[in-house]
Design an enzyme around this catalytic site. Structure first.
Site, mmCIF file in Angstrom:
data_model
loop_
_atom_site.group_PDB
_atom_site.id
_atom_site.type_symbol
_atom_site.label_atom_id
_atom_site.label_comp_id
_atom_site.label_asym_id
_atom_site.label_seq_id
_atom_site.Cartn_x
_atom_site.Cartn_y
_atom_site.Cartn_z
ATOM 1 N N HIS A 1 0.834 -1.194 0.000
ATOM 2 C CA HIS A 1 0.000 0.000 0.000
ATOM 3 C C HIS A 1 0.877 1.256 0.000
ATOM 4 O O HIS A 1 2.089 1.192 0.208
ATOM 5 C CB HIS A 1 -0.912 0.009 1.236
ATOM 6 N N ASP B 1 0.573 9.069 9.221
ATOM 7 C CA ASP B 1 1.515 9.001 8.100
ATOM 8 C C ASP B 1 2.312 10.307 8.010
ATOM 9 O O ASP B 1 1.737 11.376 7.787
ATOM 10 C CB ASP B 1 0.769 8.766 6.778
ATOM 11 N N LYS C 1 -3.539 -7.936 9.240
ATOM 12 C CA LYS C 1 -4.015 -6.909 10.165
ATOM 13 C C LYS C 1 -5.458 -6.542 9.840
ATOM 14 O O LYS C 1 -5.823 -6.360 8.671
ATOM 15 C CB LYS C 1 -3.145 -5.658 10.084
ATOM 16 N N HIS D 1 -14.049 1.298 15.540
ATOM 17 C CA HIS D 1 -14.838 1.256 16.775
ATOM 18 C C HIS D 1 -15.975 2.265 16.793
ATOM 19 O O HIS D 1 -16.821 2.225 17.673
ATOM 20 C CB HIS D 1 -13.914 1.494 17.976
ATOM 21 N N THR E 1 -6.014 -3.886 16.088
ATOM 22 C CA THR E 1 -5.540 -2.593 16.590
ATOM 23 C C THR E 1 -6.385 -2.118 17.783
ATOM 24 O O THR E 1 -7.217 -2.830 18.305
ATOM 25 C CB THR E 1 -5.582 -1.532 15.477
ATOM 26 N N GLU F 1 -2.091 -4.327 18.448
ATOM 27 C CA GLU F 1 -1.301 -3.093 18.415
ATOM 28 C C GLU F 1 -2.116 -1.999 19.092
ATOM 29 O O GLU F 1 -3.327 -2.128 19.252
ATOM 30 C CB GLU F 1 -1.045 -2.640 16.967
ATOM 31 N N ASN F 2 -1.449 -0.927 19.454
ATOM 32 C CA ASN F 2 -2.173 0.286 19.819
ATOM 33 C C ASN F 2 -2.417 1.085 18.541
ATOM 34 O O ASN F 2 -1.647 1.001 17.586
ATOM 35 C CB ASN F 2 -1.390 1.124 20.834
ATOM 36 N N ALA F 3 -3.507 1.851 18.508
ATOM 37 C CA ALA F 3 -3.841 2.620 17.303
ATOM 38 C C ALA F 3 -3.151 3.976 17.296
ATOM 39 O O ALA F 3 -2.760 4.488 16.247
ATOM 40 C CB ALA F 3 -5.349 2.804 17.210
ATOM 41 N N LEU F 4 -3.020 4.576 18.464
ATOM 42 C CA LEU F 4 -2.437 5.916 18.588
ATOM 43 C C LEU F 4 -1.289 5.864 19.585
ATOM 44 O O LEU F 4 -1.304 5.077 20.537
ATOM 45 C CB LEU F 4 -3.503 6.918 19.062
ATOM 46 N N ARG G 1 4.716 3.787 18.083
ATOM 47 C CA ARG G 1 5.849 3.298 17.328
ATOM 48 C C ARG G 1 7.113 3.852 17.917
ATOM 49 O O ARG G 1 7.069 4.736 18.777
ATOM 50 C CB ARG G 1 5.640 3.622 15.846
#
Length: 518
Positions: free
Chosen positions: A121, A129, A323, A328, A370, A408-411, A448
């Site tokens: 992608h 991003d 993934k 939500h 996530t 994973e965590n999203a934020l 990250r």
């Protein structure tokens, strides 16, 4: 009572009995051994631009220092996007892996494991991003004469983040189909990264299946003006998917059925549309047919590409993973509008995630989900959001199908509340001092790596978090060893996959809070 341990040695006389009797003080496994079954591996996602937009690994010293601090924190491994747009950027079949080889050697030197994402992608246009890495120019050039190779909304807007799954089997790319391009890329990766696969550095191949590497449609693109908590749009109006839908509708005896024209726009709320309104199109025969087709196409897309990945990495000690996006918002309303537009046919009485999990059983693949850090109480009421319930549903779906489940965590978060929520989701009913807990995550990837994570109190709290994820044990490289990848099982009929949608079972019990907070 004291009991002796004795052992009769075999002699020339055959068929001697061997007796093993344990004293009351003998412990078959130590407490540490039991606790080890509660250990959840922690990985950290590397920066999006760790390899530069011109396919160079320039931040050698900076990355080495960061990896050293991750090792000191007890982290198990790192995850990295391996960008298609960089590696095959110069032309069809022309791969340049040198920058990634340099990076992987550094990871190996640091004694860390590696999760590699096959990132088919674009980087850019989604939450978080910070750089722009498009898919290869020569692929986008095909779109100049045939823009329908890209996902398209009802208004005709093209999304160039990822090729439409409508061209999975269309030989439009210098004689290759989209799936053949993905398979060839993975073959080249295996050939060029053999040293890291053979020595057990690379342990996880996450196969990108859509925008942001997630198995979904690009239903909520920020690049086209979507703003949270818009419901998003169905993204299936390219000529290839449209023709497929018309053919399937005709086969079902309804040649007159068309793709939805009443589902609204990116930033609508459900009640503003006819499709998602109470007793709206989504509950009619026509609506159910469309939603089944739309979600089934996504499941088949994932299935076909995972089958190629399985053939490529056969025999390697890796697991395949995909993934799923944590959508939500609008989870608390009956129509689950934002999930439906993304391709997850999940309703109050239909499990749209267990169907995906069942498809993954064929490949023994891991599901990576996530938003593991989010609490319902942190969300705005207008979004009708329920991240905790969603996480519990998806994790339970994976566990019920016997899969490895990861999160994973999203934020980006550095606070105790987020870490404690992750810990609760990692071991829903806490530590089992007598062996493996009933359910636990196979692994967690922190999003990250940054200077901010590795500084002061943030780093101190993160180290505590890693220790807690490890059940307060030291780093252990031998947890959950992987067997050589076996060949995928035969293709599963879609009917068998769809059986997993009903009945929708309640999630497994989750404690309100972790028993091992940071």
């Amino acid at each position: 009572m004291s009991v002796l341990l004795y052992f009769i040695k075999p002699s020339s006389v055959s068929n001697k009995t061997v007796k093993l009797v344990f004293s009351e003080h003998t412990q078959p496994a130590t407490m540490a051994g039991n606790l080890l079954a509660n250990y959840v591996q922690v990985n950290v996602m590397l920066p999006l631009d760790v390899v530069t937009v011109d396919n160079k690994f320039e931040k050698v010293d900076e990355t080495r220092a960061q990896l050293k601090k991750l090792t000191e924190a007890g982290v198990d491994g790192v995850m990295v996007d391996v960008w298609w747009g960089l590696v095959e950027g110069k032309g069809p079949g022309s791969y340049d892996w040198e920058a990634y080889k340099q990076l992987f050697r550094l990871v190996q030197e640091a004694g860390l494991k590696l999760q590699a994402i096959m990132s088919f992608h674009q980087c850019g246009g989604n939450v978080g991003d910070i750089v722009n890495i498009p898919i290869p120019q020569w692929v986008r050039d095909v779109g100049a004469s045939d823009p329908d190779i890209f996902y398209t909304n009802r208004g005709g807007a093209r999304n160039i983040e990822y090729l439409t799954l409508g061209v999975d089997d269309q030989p439009l790319f210098h004689g290759r189909t989209a799936i053949q391009m993905y398979a060839d890329y993975m073959k080249s990766f295996r050939e060029n990264m053999a040293e890291f696969l053979d020595t057990g550095v690379i342990v996880d191949i996450e196969v990108g299946l859509g925008p942001a590497g997630e198995m979904r449609y690009p239903s909520y693109p920020q690049s086209q003006g979507w703003v949270f908590p818009g419901i998003g749009e169905f993204i299936c109006y390219d000529k290839y998917l449209e023709a497929d839908f018309k053919a399937e509708a005709a086969k079902a005896g309804h040649p007159e059925w068309e793709l939805p024209d009443d589902a609204g726009e990116y930033n609508d709320t459900p009640e503003k549309t006819r499709f998602f309104a109470d007793n709206g199109t989504y509950v009619t025969e026509k609506g159910k047919f469309f939603l089944t087709w739309y979600s089934n196409k996504l499941i088949k897309h994932g299935d076909k590409i995972l089958d190629e990945a399985n053939k490529v990495f056969l025999g390697c000690r890796v697991q395949l993973a995909i993934k799923i996006s944590g959508i939500h918002w609008w989870y608390r309303v009956p129509n689950h509008a934002a999930e439906l537009t993304a391709g997850y046919y999940n309703l109050d009485n239909r499990d749209g995630y267990r169907t995906i999990a069942r498809m993954l059983t064929r490949h023994r693949a891991c599901v990576n989900f996530t938003c593991a850090e989010m609490r319902d109480s942190e969300q705005s009421s207008e979004a009708k959001s329920a991240p905790e319930e969603l996480v519990q549903q998806v994790l339970s779906a994976g566990w019920r199908e016997g899969l490895h489940v990861a999160c994973e965590n999203a934020l980006g978060r550095y606070d105790a509340t987020a870490y404690n929520t992750i810990l609760r989701n990692s071991r829903p009913t806490g530590i089992n001092k007598n062996g493996p807990p009933e359910h636990k995550l196979f692994g967690f990837t922190y999003l990250r790596l940054s200077d901010e994570l590795l500084e002061g109190q943030n780093y101190s709290t993160f180290k505590t978090f890693v220790k807690r994820m490890h059940a307060n044990l030291d780093y252990n490289s031998n947890v959950d060893p992987l067997e050589p990848l076996q060949r995928s099982m035969p293709e599963m009929p879609i009917g068998k996959i769809l059986q997993a949608a009903h009945p929708k079972l309640a999630p497994f019990p989750f404690d309100e809070n972790t028993d091992l907070p940071v």
